[in-house]
Design an enzyme around this catalytic site. Sequence first.
Site, PDB file in Angstrom:
ATOM      1  N   ASP A 166       0.783  -1.240   0.000  1.00 50.39           N
ATOM      2  CA  ASP A 166       0.000   0.000   0.000  1.00 50.39           C
ATOM      3  C   ASP A 166       0.816   1.293   0.000  1.00 50.39           C
ATOM      4  O   ASP A 166       0.497   2.233   0.729  1.00 50.39           O
ATOM      5  CB  ASP A 166      -0.983   0.000   1.180  1.00 50.39           C
ATOM      6  CG  ASP A 166      -1.970  -1.159   1.132  1.00 50.39           C
ATOM      7  OD1 ASP A 166      -1.837  -2.027   0.254  1.00 50.39           O
ATOM      8  OD2 ASP A 166      -2.879  -1.200   1.984  1.00 50.39           O
ATOM      9  N   LYS A 203      -6.972  -4.812  -3.327  1.00 49.35           N
ATOM     10  CA  LYS A 203      -7.762  -5.428  -2.255  1.00 49.35           C
ATOM     11  C   LYS A 203      -8.707  -4.412  -1.627  1.00 49.35           C
ATOM     12  O   LYS A 203      -8.529  -3.202  -1.798  1.00 49.35           O
ATOM     13  CB  LYS A 203      -6.823  -5.987  -1.184  1.00 49.35           C
ATOM     14  CG  LYS A 203      -6.028  -4.885  -0.499  1.00 49.35           C
ATOM     15  CD  LYS A 203      -5.061  -5.393   0.528  1.00 49.35           C
ATOM     16  CE  LYS A 203      -4.167  -4.281   1.028  1.00 49.35           C
ATOM     17  NZ  LYS A 203      -4.849  -3.214   1.766  1.00 49.35           N
ATOM     18  N   CYS A 209      -2.211  -2.762   7.467  1.00 41.28           N
ATOM     19  CA  CYS A 209      -2.104  -3.688   6.333  1.00 41.28           C
ATOM     20  C   CYS A 209      -0.805  -4.493   6.330  1.00 41.28           C
ATOM     21  O   CYS A 209      -0.802  -5.663   5.954  1.00 41.28           O
ATOM     22  CB  CYS A 209      -2.313  -2.936   5.029  1.00 41.28           C
ATOM     23  SG  CYS A 209      -4.027  -2.362   4.886  1.00 41.28           S
TER      24      CYS A 209
HETATM   25  C1  VGL Z   1      -4.796   0.767   5.612  1.00 43.38           C
HETATM   26  C2  VGL Z   1      -6.264   1.879   6.980  1.00 43.38           C
HETATM   27  C3  VGL Z   1      -7.275   1.707   6.059  1.00 43.38           C
HETATM   28  C4  VGL Z   1      -3.390   0.290   5.378  1.00 43.38           C
HETATM   29  C5  VGL Z   1      -5.779   0.587   4.681  1.00 43.38           C
HETATM   30  O1  VGL Z   1      -2.955   0.230   4.215  1.00 43.38           O
HETATM   31  O2  VGL Z   1      -2.704  -0.022   6.373  1.00 43.38           O
HETATM   32  N1  VGL Z   1      -5.036   1.397   6.763  1.00 43.38           N
HETATM   33  N2  VGL Z   1      -7.025   1.047   4.917  1.00 43.38           N
END
Ligand code: VGL
Length: 244
Positions: free
Chosen positions: A19, A132, A186
């Site tokens: 991410d 995802k 994540c």
């Molecule tokens: C994430 C909060 C919401 C992450 C993703 O990538 O850690 N954190 N969605």
Amino acid sequence: MTSEVSKPSDFVPALIVVDMQEDFCPPNGSLAVDGGRDIAPLINSLLALPGFVLRVASQDYHPENHISFATNHPAPNNIPFESHIEMYNPAPGKQHETKLQRLWPPHCIAGTAGAEVIPEIDTSRINVYARKGMDPRVEMYSVFSDAFGNLDPELAAKSVNVDVRKPLRESGVTDVFVVGIAGDYCVKYTAIDAARAGFRSWVIADATKCVDPGAGWEQALREFEEAGVKVVTSDGPEVAWLRA
Ligand code: VGL
Ligand code: ZN
């Protein structure tokens, strides 16, 4: 006392870059994590290591009506970062199962600039992209499964575009190294699920940044310990195994 770690005799490593997206990075990300962009050079140096047989990038990739967005819930319990809502398991027959879901500002909406991998990341090295969190009904922090651990392929296909286990197994991977954002969300859940899927799982601590760097990371360290995930640093012996 120091304990000498030695390279496993079966060692086929992969890297998962979690991410590294605009919405998770300062200065403009809607869910910007402090220092998120600063780890890009280190991640690029890891991507360049010759040892990895596979390099995966995950992308949080939500529809506008995603359950984790505070804006999709009525006041007063809709304050980003603070409010939690009850989330139901979308799996048929399991809808009675619930989890408390933290609410976030809208982020990483499919097709928007915020969902793009930041340009500082050397994406020419990436073999597999996994998008995802696409099922509006359920949170998916881990690239391997949603918040309820659902693995049924038909349901999973609604949340994620690729079952990352498949390319990992096809490449004969034994060890998964996890870096990126966020260490307490994540990255944490991806590393724990990698261990559950039967891979040795390693988190490179200096190549991750957390939403809550204090309590969130402390909690992550406890969960890593319990799940058998090892936390290492980029200057340590484990990353040196990847240089040869
Ligand atoms: C994430 C909060 C919401 C992450 C993703 O990538 O850690 N954190 N969605
Ligand atoms: Zn998200």
